[in-house]
Motif scaffolding. Structure first.
Motif: not given
Length: 230
Positions: A159-169
Motif C-alpha cells: 500500500p502507498p505511504p500516507p501523504l505528508p502533513v504540512l506544517a502550520p508555518a
C-alpha cells in the motif's frame, strides 16, 4: 512381294514394293497366305508389309512369338478400309483381332510370373529374413504446462505511504501567497484601490515566499548536508 529394302526395314519384314507415310496394323494372318495378300494389295494399289507378330511379357518385357506363329499385316493408313475389304474377300479367317484374355486372367498370369521371378531370386541368393529387434526409443519429453494452468502468483504492490502533513508555518505561507495573488489580480473585490492592492499583494507574496525559503534552509541544516543550498 519384295524383300525388305531402304532404311527402317525390320528383320523378317516383307512388303509389296509400295510405300506409305503412315501405317496401320490391320490384322494377324497365317504366314502361308501372307505373301498372297501382299500381291493382292499391290494389285489394288495399296501399300502393305508383313512382320512377324510378337508378344511382350508385362514384367520381364521379354519378346516371344505366339503359338501358332503368325504375321502382322500393316497397310497404308489412308487406305485401311479398302485393304480390309480385299483381305476379307480372300481369307476365310475372321477380321476381328485375336481375343484379349479377360483382365482377371491377365492379372493372374502377371501375379504368377512375378511369383516365379521372386522364387528364382530367392533360390539363387537365399531368402532375406530380417530379425525383429526391440526398439530402444527414448521416452517422449514431458508435455509443457499450459499458460492457462499456471499458478496465480501475480505481484501485489504494498500500500502507498500516507501523504505528508504540512506544517502550520508552511500552510500559513501558502495562504499568504494566495491572498497576495488575489490582491494583485482583483483588489477592488476586497474594497481596496488598485495602488494599495498592488502594494499589499506584493508584500504578501514576498512574505509567503520568504517563509517557505526559510523553512527549506532550516530543513537542509537539520540534515547535516554541506552541499549547495538554494
Amino acid at each position: 512381294m519384295t524383300l525388305p529394302r531402304g532404311p527402317g526395314r525390320g528383320r523378317g519384314r516383307r512388303d509389296n514394293g509400295l510405300d506409305a507415310t503412315l501405317w496401320h496394323p490391320l490384322r494377324d494372318v497365317d504366314p502361308r497366305v501372307g505373301e498372297h495378300l501382299l500381291d493382292l494389295l499391290a494389285a489394288a494399289g495399296i501399300a502393305a508389309y508383313l512382320e512377324p507378330a510378337t508378344d511382350v511379357q508385362p514384367y520381364t518385357r521379354s519378346v516371344s512369338f505366339p503359338s501358332p506363329p503368325s504375321d502382322r499385316l500393316f497397310v497404308d493408313r489412308a487406305q485401311r478400309a479398302e485393304a480390309a475389304a480385299v483381305v476379307d474377300k480372300h481369307t476365310d479367317e475372321p477380321t476381328a483381332p485375336r481375343p484379349v484374355p479377360p483382365r482377371s486372367d491377365r492379372v493372374t498370369d502377371e501375379d504368377a510370373e512375378f511369383a516365379r521371378i521372386v522364387a528364382a531370386f530367392e533360390a539363387e541368393h537365399g531368402r532375406n529374413v530380417v530379425a525383429a529387434e526391440p526398439r530402444d526409443d527414448p521416452p517422449p519429453p514431458p508435455a509443457e504446462r499450459s499458460v492457462l494452468d499456471a499458478f496465480d502468483d501475480h505481484y501485489e504492490p504494498p500500500p502507498p505511504p500516507p501523504l505528508p502533513v504540512l506544517a502550520p508555518a508552511s500552510l500559513y505561507a501558502l495562504l499568504l501567497i494566495g491572498l497576495g495573488a488575489v490582491l494583485l489580480i482583483a483588489p477592488t473585490r476586497v474594497g481596496l484601490s488598485i495602488d494599495l492592492g498592488l502594494v499589499l499583494g506584493v508584500a504578501a507574496v514576498v512574505g509567503g515566499v520568504s517563509v517557505l525559503v526559510s523553512r527549506m534552509r532550516d530543513r537542509d541544516s537539520d540534515d547535516g548536508d554541506n552541499g549547495a543550498v538554494v
